[in-house]
Scaffold this motif. Sequence first.
Motif, PDB file in Angstrom:
ATOM      1  N   VAL A   1      -5.107   7.831 -11.863  1.00 43.91           N
ATOM      2  CA  VAL A   1      -5.965   8.060 -10.665  1.00 43.91           C
ATOM      3  C   VAL A   1      -7.059   8.971 -10.878  1.00 43.91           C
ATOM      4  O   VAL A   1      -8.068   8.782 -10.615  1.00 43.91           O
ATOM      5  N   ILE A   2      -6.697  10.189 -11.479  1.00 40.90           N
ATOM      6  CA  ILE A   2      -7.782  11.219 -11.621  1.00 40.90           C
ATOM      7  C   ILE A   2      -8.508  11.292 -12.974  1.00 40.90           C
ATOM      8  O   ILE A   2      -9.686  11.587 -13.154  1.00 40.90           O
TER       9      ILE A   2
ATOM     10  N   LEU B   1       0.891  -1.241  -0.029  1.00 37.40           N
ATOM     11  CA  LEU B   1      -0.005   0.079   0.056  1.00 37.40           C
ATOM     12  C   LEU B   1       0.822   1.277  -0.030  1.00 37.40           C
ATOM     13  O   LEU B   1       0.244   2.510  -0.239  1.00 37.40           O
TER      14      LEU B   1
ATOM     15  N   VAL C   1       3.480   7.932  -4.713  1.00 36.59           N
ATOM     16  CA  VAL C   1       3.059   8.997  -5.669  1.00 36.59           C
ATOM     17  C   VAL C   1       3.231  10.364  -5.051  1.00 36.59           C
ATOM     18  O   VAL C   1       3.777  11.385  -5.775  1.00 36.59           O
ATOM     19  N   ALA C   2       3.142  10.646  -3.791  1.00 34.88           N
ATOM     20  CA  ALA C   2       3.143  11.780  -3.207  1.00 34.88           C
ATOM     21  C   ALA C   2       4.902  12.267  -2.999  1.00 34.88           C
ATOM     22  O   ALA C   2       5.250  13.280  -3.456  1.00 34.88           O
TER      23      ALA C   2
ATOM     24  N   LEU D   1       4.778  10.845 -13.041  1.00 32.19           N
ATOM     25  CA  LEU D   1       3.979  11.431 -12.249  1.00 32.19           C
ATOM     26  C   LEU D   1       2.750  11.820 -12.912  1.00 32.19           C
ATOM     27  O   LEU D   1       1.634  11.444 -12.347  1.00 32.19           O
ATOM     28  N   LEU D   2       2.795  12.280 -14.354  1.00 29.63           N
ATOM     29  CA  LEU D   2       1.592  12.368 -15.057  1.00 29.63           C
ATOM     30  C   LEU D   2       0.845  11.172 -15.498  1.00 29.63           C
ATOM     31  O   LEU D   2      -0.398  11.146 -15.326  1.00 29.63           O
TER      32      LEU D   2
ATOM     33  N   ARG E   1       1.097   4.077  -2.726  1.00 32.40           N
ATOM     34  CA  ARG E   1       0.361   5.501  -2.758  1.00 32.40           C
ATOM     35  C   ARG E   1       1.137   6.467  -2.303  1.00 32.40           C
ATOM     36  O   ARG E   1       0.892   7.760  -2.688  1.00 32.40           O
ATOM     37  N   LEU E   2       1.925   6.076  -1.175  1.00 32.78           N
ATOM     38  CA  LEU E   2       2.807   7.205  -0.697  1.00 32.78           C
ATOM     39  C   LEU E   2       3.916   7.570  -1.629  1.00 32.78           C
ATOM     40  O   LEU E   2       4.540   8.745  -1.758  1.00 32.78           O
TER      41      LEU E   2
ATOM     42  N   LEU F   1       6.102  13.175  -6.335  1.00 38.28           N
ATOM     43  CA  LEU F   1       5.664  14.592  -6.662  1.00 38.28           C
ATOM     44  C   LEU F   1       6.848  15.538  -5.973  1.00 38.28           C
ATOM     45  O   LEU F   1       7.321  16.548  -6.730  1.00 38.28           O
ATOM     46  N   VAL F   2       7.087  15.272  -4.441  1.00 35.86           N
ATOM     47  CA  VAL F   2       8.141  16.209  -3.790  1.00 35.86           C
ATOM     48  C   VAL F   2       9.295  16.215  -4.490  1.00 35.86           C
ATOM     49  O   VAL F   2       9.959  17.085  -4.793  1.00 35.86           O
TER      50      VAL F   2
ATOM     51  N   THR G   1      10.388  15.106  -7.524  1.00 32.84           N
ATOM     52  CA  THR G   1      10.631  15.766  -8.922  1.00 32.84           C
ATOM     53  C   THR G   1      10.560  17.207  -8.921  1.00 32.84           C
ATOM     54  O   THR G   1      11.285  17.678  -9.416  1.00 32.84           O
TER      55      THR G   1
ATOM     56  N   ILE H   1      -1.092  10.332 -11.985  1.00 34.21           N
ATOM     57  CA  ILE H   1      -2.172  11.447 -12.069  1.00 34.21           C
ATOM     58  C   ILE H   1      -3.122  10.804 -13.032  1.00 34.21           C
ATOM     59  O   ILE H   1      -4.472  10.878 -12.529  1.00 34.21           O
TER      60      ILE H   1
END
Lengths: 163, 163
Positions: free
Chosen positions: B154-155, B76, B82-83, B147-148, B79-80, B86-87, B89, B151
Amino acid sequence: MGKTRRLCHLLLRFLAFGATLSSVIVMATSHEKAAFFAVSFEAKYTNSPAFKYFVIANSVVTVYGFLVFFLPVESLLWRLVVALDLVLTMLLISSFSAALAIAEVGKKGNSSAAWLPICGSVPKFCDHVTGALIAGFIAVIIYMILLLHSIHSVIDPLLLRKN
Amino acid sequence: MGKTRRLCHLLLRFLAFGATLSSVIVMATSHEKAAFFAVSFEAKYTNSPAFKYFVIANSVVTVYGFLVFFLPVESLLWRLVVALDLVLTMLLISSFSAALAIAEVGKKGNSSAAWLPICGSVPKFCDHVTGALIAGFIAVIIYMILLLHSIHSVIDPLLLRKN
C-alpha cells in the motif's frame, strides 16, 4: 497534510519522545539496597532480563523519535517512517509486556511457584519500576495512535471516504 | 492480487491459524502435579496471569484467523482486515513477550529476587510451555510478514516502484 494536522502530529511525536526518554531514565536510575533475612542485596534493573530489554527497547525508540524530528516535511522518507513506526511500536509493546509481567510477579509474587513478592523489601525500586512502566504505557498508546492514523489515512479501513 | 500471490497469502494465514490454535491447545493442556519439599502442588497455566493472557490472546487471534477465511476475495472488508491484523498482531506480540518473560524466570529463576527455577520439579509443564511459546512465536512472525507485506503493497516505503 494541513497545518493543524501537522502540528498535532509533531506534538504527539514529541510527547512519545518524552515518554520513552523518561521511562529509560526512571528505569535506569532504579536501584535500592535492602536486607532480606540477613542477606543484603541490591535491586537493580539489570537483575532482570525483561527490565534490561525494556531499557534497551525504549532507548532505541527514543533515538528514533529524536531523529524523526529532523526529517524534512516533504521528504519521501516519511513512507519509510510508517514501516519503522510499525516495527518500533512492536518492539515497544513487546518490552512493555515483558517488563509488566515481571513487575507483576515482583508486586504480588506467585504462590504456586513459591516466588515471594519483593516490593515489601525494596519499595523505592518498585516505585521506579511502576513509574517507568506508566511512561512506557503512554509511549505505547501514542505510537498506536500515530500508527492507526497512518493506516487510516492511507488505507481507509472503515470506508469513510467517498471514492 | 495475482493467483500465486493470493495462494501464498492464504497459505500464510492458514499456517498462522494452525500456529495460534496449537499454542492455545498446548498451553491449555499443560498441567503437572509435583511435590516440592513435602508440599504438593499442581503447575497449571492458570497459576500465572501472563500465561492466562497468552491463552486468551491466542484464542482471540485463532477465532479471527478462522473468520478471515470466509471473507470473499473482492470484499472491501479486506481494508479493515489490515487494521485488524495490526491490532491483533500487537495483542499476539504482547502476550508472547509476557509469557516468555515468566517462562524465563521459571526456567532460570532470579537469584537477586530469590525466585527459584521450577522446571526441575515440573519438567513436563515446562516442555508444554516451551512448545506453546514456539508455536506463538511462529504465529507472531507470520502475522508480521502479512502486515509488512500489506504495508509494503500500500505505502511502498522503500520506494521500489516507479510512480
